[in-house]
Enzyme design. Structure first.
Site, PDB file in Angstrom:
ATOM      1  N   LYS A 111       0.619  -0.880  -0.114  1.00  0.00           N
ATOM      2  CA  LYS A 111      -0.028   0.213   0.187  1.00  0.00           C
ATOM      3  C   LYS A 111       0.798   1.434  -0.513  1.00  0.00           C
ATOM      4  O   LYS A 111       0.780   1.979  -1.134  1.00  0.00           O
ATOM      5  CB  LYS A 111      -1.016  -0.346   1.310  1.00  0.00           C
ATOM      6  CG  LYS A 111      -2.589   0.988   1.337  1.00  0.00           C
ATOM      7  CD  LYS A 111      -3.077   0.703   2.156  1.00  0.00           C
ATOM      8  CE  LYS A 111      -3.644  -0.436   2.267  1.00  0.00           C
ATOM      9  NZ  LYS A 111      -4.391  -0.312   3.465  1.00  0.00           N
ATOM     10  N   SER A 144      16.196 -41.165 -14.339  1.00  0.00           N
ATOM     11  CA  SER A 144      14.402 -39.945 -14.027  1.00  0.00           C
ATOM     12  C   SER A 144      14.361 -39.805 -12.341  1.00  0.00           C
ATOM     13  O   SER A 144      14.478 -41.142 -11.543  1.00  0.00           O
ATOM     14  CB  SER A 144      13.830 -41.186 -14.377  1.00  0.00           C
ATOM     15  OG  SER A 144      12.458 -40.229 -13.959  1.00  0.00           O
ATOM     16  N   CYS A 165      10.378 -37.460 -12.517  1.00  0.00           N
ATOM     17  CA  CYS A 165       8.812 -38.473 -12.616  1.00  0.00           C
ATOM     18  C   CYS A 165       8.220 -38.266 -11.667  1.00  0.00           C
ATOM     19  O   CYS A 165       7.386 -39.050 -11.117  1.00  0.00           O
ATOM     20  CB  CYS A 165       9.248 -39.540 -13.662  1.00  0.00           C
ATOM     21  SG  CYS A 165       9.978 -40.658 -12.590  1.00  0.00           S
TER      22      CYS A 165
END
Ligand code: ADP
Ligand code: MG
Ligand code: MG
Length: 900
Positions: A36, A787, A853
Site C-alpha cells: 500500500k 529419472s 518423474c
C-alpha cells in the site's frame, strides 16, 4: 537519504513521506513500505491526486515486536516531523482547534493480505477539534458523524471493545428516536451519539476515551503493527505461505471525506473485469459514504459505469451518470496506472465535493480465465511482451481451468472436508468397494468411491469412479497420486468423515449417507457435499492456446507425462506433452485375466513355473505397449519395469487362494504357507524394484521382450523406428543396474535375430534412493538416462512413509520444523541429493539425459529448481502437463528476466 557528518542523520530512515507529486519511496520498495505504502508513493510520483501522508517502514514493525510490543522512542520525533509536512501540503494542522488535520492509520505488508489487518480512520478528533472541523466545513452534522465513526473504530481496533456494542448503542438510539436510516440523524443526534459512545468506552474500560491526540496516534500506530499478529492475519499467512517475519508497514495519511454530502462518494474500481478479463472499468460506489461503508455491506453499492448499470437493470444512477467529470478523471487515472504498472489494477478512490482522490492501487486478483485474457490482450496492446505475459499467469492456478467446477451460484450442503488432493468436481452414487465401482460403471452408473484408504488393488475401481474420497492419507497418499494421474477429482484424509464398510455408510457433519445416495466432491477445495450440484465444464479458450504456444517457444526443458494407460496417453498428448516420462507397468497386471497368471508367477517356487506364467502374460503386455507406442506416434516413451513388492499382487482371502491353488495344481494350505513366506515387515523397503529383477530376471526378460516386440510391430504400422526407453527402478549401485541391463541386452539380441531387424533402445534408471545419488558417478557409466523418483527419494531421505506422514506433518509445518510438506514441494535436502546426482552422473557421462518423474514434477517451484540444475525434462500427471509447460517457461524466463 542520509547526509554525512550529522549525528542526527545516522538514525535509521524509518519514515517515508509522499504527496503533492513527490515521494521518498517508490513501488519497488514494497519490502520496506508494504504494497500500500509503496504504491501510494508511486501514484504520488505519477502526479495522481493522492492525499499526502507518510509510511513507517516494516523495519519498525520488527523493532516493535523485539521490544515486547513497544514503539521505539526514536520514532516519535520522526513522526512529528512528517506529520507537520503532511499538514503543510494538506493545509491543516494535526491538533489545530480551528483547522484540524485528520488522518487514517493504515496497514500494508509486502504481500497483499486484503482486510486481514486493521485500519483506523478519522484520527485527530477530540471534543475541541470536532468543533473546529464543524466550523471549517460549516457542517456540524458531518463533523459529529465523523467523530462518532472515529470513536467506534478506535474503540474496536485500538481499545479492543466489541464492535457490536457500538452498533447496538446506535440501534437503540435510533429506535428510541423512531429513526430508520442513518441519514435521518441530524447534527445534534450525532453529537448525542458521540456522548453515548464515549460513555460506552468509559463503562467498558473504566477510563475515559483519550482526548490527547498524540496518545490516539501512538495507540493507533501500535495497534496496526499489532494487527500483524491477529488470528486472522496469522491464518492467512499460513494459507499463503507468507513468512511471519516480514511484518507490516504503517501508512498515516491525510483524510479525504466521501461522506461530505451528495457531491462526495467512495468506491472501488478494477481497470479490467477481474472475472472475464474484458477491457472495461469494473466497480461500484456509494454516494456520501466513507470507504468502510462499502465493505460493511449496510448499503448496496451502485454500479460504476452506465454499461454496467444497463446490464444489471439498476434504476439507481451510475457514477458515470452522476458525476461525469469526476468519472472522466477516474478513467484517465485508471488508464495511467494500468499503463504504468502494466497490470490490471484494483483501486480505492474517494470523491470529496466533486474532487477525485486516489487511496490505493494494487495488482488486481483475477480468475484464471481473466488472467489468460488479460495477459494475451495486454501483449496485443503492446503493454507487455510475450515473455511478461507468460510470467504474468500463475502456473499453479492453471489447473483450475482443466477440470469441471461446481456452479458457484447454487447453494450446497457441505457435510465434510478433507485435503484437496486432485482438482475438479464430481457427483455420483456412493460406493464403498472398488469392484462394485467397476461393476456399476459397466451398467452405466456414475459413482463416487469412498474408502478409508486405497491400495493398488483399488486402481480399477478408482478409474471407474467419477471421484474418490478417502478418510486417511495425505496429499501424496496412494489415492491422491493415482487420482491426480487419472485426472479424477479426489478428496483425501477427510478425518472427520466416518466410513462404516459393514453397513456401507458414510457419516459426517451430522448426516449419514448410505450406498447409492448421491454425493458431490470438490477436489479443488476438499469439500464433500450431500446431493448433486450442477457443474460447469472447462473450456480451453483461444487465449489459453496462445499463451501456451508462447510458453512452449520459451521453455528449454521438455515436459512429459506419467501415463500408464492408453487413456492417460491420449490425455497427455491433448495437453501438449512431449512424451511419456513414466509408464508404470504394474497396473497392467491387475486387469481382468491377468492377475491370475501374475499370481501363478509369484507363487511358483521354481524358475520353470515362473516362466510358464510369464509366457501367458507376454502377449498381453506386448499388446499394451503396441497400443501405447501407436498413440504416442514416435514421441519418447519411458517404460518402468515391475516395481512394487510382490505382496501387492497376492490373494489374501480364502476364495482367491483356492482359485490360484487350483490353477497351480497345489493345495490351498501349501499356497497359504507360500503367501505367508512372502510377507515382509516393511514391503516398501523390501524386496522390490531392481531387487526383484535381480532375483527373478525372467520378469525383466519378459517385459523387455514385450517392449521390443511391441516397438517393432508399432514401428511397422507407423512407418517409423520406435526407440523405447527402459527404466530400471530402485537401483542403489552400478552392479545392480548392470545385472538387469545385461538381461535386457540379451533379449534384444534374441529378438533382433528372430525378427531380422536392428533395435534402437536405451536403458536408464530411476534415481530414488540416497545411495543412488551418492553413487551416481558410477551408475551413470551404465545408464543412458536418469529419472528422479522424488516420491521415494523424499521418503527415504526423511525416513518417512508418505502414507503415514499425513497424521503429524501438519504439526511440523505449524511448529516451523519444516517449511512445506516435502511431498508437495521439494525439500531442499532432497534437492541437494539431486544436485549431487546430476553433478556426478554428468561428470562420468556428459550427455546423460536427466529428468524427474515424481509427483514434484508438476509443482512449479520444483520445476524452477529443475531448470536451475539443468534437467532435460520434467514428467508429471497428464492433467499437470499444461501447468508444467508454463512453469518450465517461467523457470527459464525468471533466470533471464528479473520479474516485475
Ligand atoms: P484495507 O487494507 O483493509 O483495505 P485500508 O487502509 O485500505 O484498509 O482502508 C480501509 C478503507 O478506508 C478503504 O476503503 C480506504 O479507501 C479508506 N481510507 C483509508 N485511508 C483513507 C483516507 N486517508 N481518506 C479517506 N478514506 C480512507
Ligand atoms: Mg484497502
Ligand atoms: Mg519409486
Amino acid at each position: 537519504m542520509t547526509k554525512a557528518g550529522k549525528v542526527k542523520d545516522i538514525a535509521p530512515h524509518w519514515v517515508f513521506t509522499f504527496g503533492a507529486g513527490r515521494a521518498e519511496g517508490d513501488a519497488a520498495q514494497r519490502d520496506l513500505l508494504g504494497g500500500k505504502g509503496a504504491y501510494l508513493a508511486e501514484m504520488s510520483r505519477l502526479g495522481l491526486p493522492v492525499p499526502p501522508g507518510f509510511t513507517i517502514s516494516s523495519e519498525v514493525c520488527a523493532e516493535y515486536y523485539k521490544a515486547g510490543k513497544k514503539l521505539p522512542d526514536a520514532l516519535m520525533p520522526m513522526v512529528s516531523e512528517a506529520l507537520d509536512a503532511v499538514g503543510k501540503v494538506a493545509g491543516a494542522r494535526f491538533g489545530d482547534v480551528d483547522n484540524p488535520l485528520l488522518v487514517s492509520v493504515r496497514s500494508g505488508s509486502r504481500a497483499s493480505m486484503p482486510g486481514m489487518m486493521d485500519t483506523v480512520l478519522n484520527l485527530g478528533l477530540n471534543d475541541e477539534t470536532v468543533e473546529g472541523l464543524a466550523r471549517k466545513t460549516s457542517d456540524r452534522r458531518f463533523a459529529h458523524d465523523t467523530y462518532r465513526r472515529f470513536i467506534q473504530m478506535y474503540g474496536d481496533v485500538v481499545l479492543g471493545i466489541d464492535h457490536d456494542l457500538f452498533e447496538e448503542a446506535l440501534e437503540n438510539y435510533k429506535n428510541l428516536k423512531g429513526f430508520e436510516l442513518d441519514t435521518e440523524l441530524k447534527a445534534e443526534h450525532w453529537a448525542e451519539m458521540v456522548a453515548r459512545f464515549k460513555a460506552l468506552v468509559e463503562q467498558e474500560l473504566d477510563k475515559p476515551f483519550p482526548q490527547d491526540l498524540r496518545v490516539q496516534l501512538w495507540g493507533a500506530i501500535a495497534a496496526v503493527f499489532g494487527s500483524w499478529e491477529n488470528a486472522r492475519a496469522i491464518a492467512y499467512r499460513r494459507l499463503h505461505n507468507i513468512p511471519d517475519d516480514w511484518g507490516t508497514a504503517v501508512t498515516v495519511q491525510a483524510m479525504v471525506f466521501g461522506n461530505m454530502g451528495d457531491r462526495s462518494a467512495t468506491g472501488v474500481v478494477f481497470t479490467r473485469n477481474p472475472s472475464t478479463g474484458a477491457k472495461e472499468l469494473f466497480g461500484e460506489f456509494l454516494v456520501n459514504a466513507q470507504g468502510e461503508d462499502v465493505v460493511a455491506g449496510l448499503r448496496t453499492p451502485q454500479p460504476l459505469t452506465e454499461a454496467a448499470r444497463r446490464a444489471s437493470d439498476d434504476r439507481r444512477p451510475s457514477f458515470e451518470g452522476l458525476m461525469p467529470e469526476t468519472f472522466a478523471d477516474l478513467k484517465a487515472a485508471c488508464a495511467k496506472l494500468e499503463e504504468h504498472f502494466r497490470d490490471i489494477q484494483d483501486i480505492e478512490f474517494t470523491v470529496e465535493e466533486g474532487r477525485l482522490w486516489m487511496l490505493q492501487s494494487r495488482s488486481g486478483k483475477r480468475s484464471m480465465q481473466a488472467a489468460l485474457k488479460i495477459a494475451v490482450d495486454m501483449t496485443a496492446e503492446g503493454l507487455i511482451t510475450e515473455q511478461e505475459a507468460v510470467l504474468a499467469v500463475d502456473a499453479a492456478q492453471l489447473d483450475q481451468l482443466l477440470h469441471p467446477t461446481l456452479d458457484p451460484e447454487v447453494p450446497k450442503l457441505v457435510i465434510g472436508k478433507g485435503l484437496p488432493a486432485s482438482p475438479g468436481a464430481a457427483s455420483g452414487e456412493l460406493v464403498f468397494d472398488a469392484d462394485e465401482a467397476v461393476h456399476l460403471k459397466t451398467q452405466g452408473h456414475t459413482v463416487i468411491l469412498a474408502r478409508v484408504e486405497t491400495s493398488p488393488e483399488d486402481v480399477q475401481g478408482m478409474h471407474a469412479a467419477a471421484g474418490i474420497i478417502t478418510t486417511r492419507g495425505g496429499m501424496t497418499s496412494h489415492a491422491a497420486v493415482v487420482a491426480r494421474g487419472m485426472g479424477r477429482p479426489c478428496v483425501v484424509g477427510a478425518a472427520s468423515v466416518q466410513i462404516e464398510l459393514e453397513r456401507e455408510t458414510l457419516s459426517s457433519g451430522g448426516e449419514t449417507l448410505s450406498k447409492g445416495e448421491i454425493v458431490t466432491i470438490d477436489g479443488s477445495t476438499g469439500q464433500i457435499i450431500k446431493g448433486r450440484v450442477p457443474m460447469r465444464e472447462p473450456t480451453l479458450s483461444t487465449d489459453f492456446v496462445t499463451l501456451m504456444g508462447w510458453a512452449d517457444a520459451f521453455r528449454r526443458m521438455k515436459v512429459r507425462a506419467n501415463a500408464d494407460t492408453p487413456a492417460d496417453a491420449r490425455q497427455s498428448l491433448a495437453f501438449g506433452a512431449d512424451g511419456i516420462g513414466l509408464c508404470r507397468t504394474e497396473h497392467m497386471f491387475f486387469e481382468e485375466g491377468r492377475i491370475v497368471p501374475m499370481r501363478e508367477m509369484i507363487l511358483a517356487d521354481n524358475t520353470e513355473g515362473r516362466r510358464a506364467a510369464l509366457t501367458k502374460l507376454l502377449p498381453m503386455q506386448r499388446q499394451d505397449f503396441v497400443q501405447l507406442f501407436k498413440i504416442m506416434a514416435g514421441s519418447p516413451v519411458t517404460i518402468r519395469l515391475l516395481d512394487p513388492p510382490l505382496h501387492e499382487f497376492l490373494p489374501h482371502d480364502g476364495a482367491a487362494i483356492a482359485e490360484v491353488a487350483r490353477t497351480l495344481g497345489v493345495t490351498a494350505t501349501r499356497l497359504k504357507r507360500r503367501v505367508a513366506g512372502l510377507s515382509e515387515f516393511n514391503p516398501m523397503l523390501g524386496h522390490r524394484g531392481s531387487r526383484l529383477l535381480v532375483s527373478f530376471p525372467e520378469i525383466a526378460e519378459m517385459q523387455a521382450r514385450a517392449i521390443f516386440e511391441a516397438a517393432i510391430e508399432a514401428g511397422k504400422q507407423l512407418g517409423t523406428t520406435i526407440k523405447p526407453e527402459i527404466m530400471v527402478p530402485l537401483v542403489t549401485a552400478k552392479a545392480e543396474l548392470d545385472l538387469v541391463k545385461d538381461r535386457i541386452a540379451a533379449v534384444a539380441k534374441a529378438v533382433e535375430k528372430e525378427q531380422g531387424v536392428k533395435l534402437a533402445y536405451s536403458v536408464g534408471t530411476m534415481v530414488e534412493l540416497p545411495r543412488a545419488c551418492i553413487n551416481a558417478g558410477e551408475i551413470g557409466k551404465s545408464a543412458d538416462f536418469f529419472s528422479f523418483g522424488t516420491n521415494d527419494l523424499t521418503q527415504t531421505t526423511f525416513g518417512l512413509s508418505r502414507d503415514d506422514a499425513g497424521r503429524f506433518l501438519g504439526e511440523y509445518t505449524e511448529k516451523g520444523i519444516i517449511q512445506h510438506d516435502p511431498f508437495v514441494t521439494l525439500d531442499p535436502a532432497v534437492g541437494e541429493l539431486m544436485w549431487i546426482a546430476v553433478e556426478r552422473g554428468r561428470g562420468s557421462h556428459p550427455d546423460l539425459k536427466i529428468g524427474i518423474c515424481g509427483e514434484h514434477g508438476g509443482d512449479p517451484e520444483t520445476i524452477r529448481f529443475c531448470e536451475d540444475i539443468r534437467l532435460d525434462y520434467v514428467s508429471c500427471s497428464p492433467y499437470r502437463v499444461p501447468v508444467a509447460r508454463l512453469a518450465a517457461a517461467q523457470a527459464i524466463l525468471k533466470l533471464k528476466v528479473k520479474p516485475r
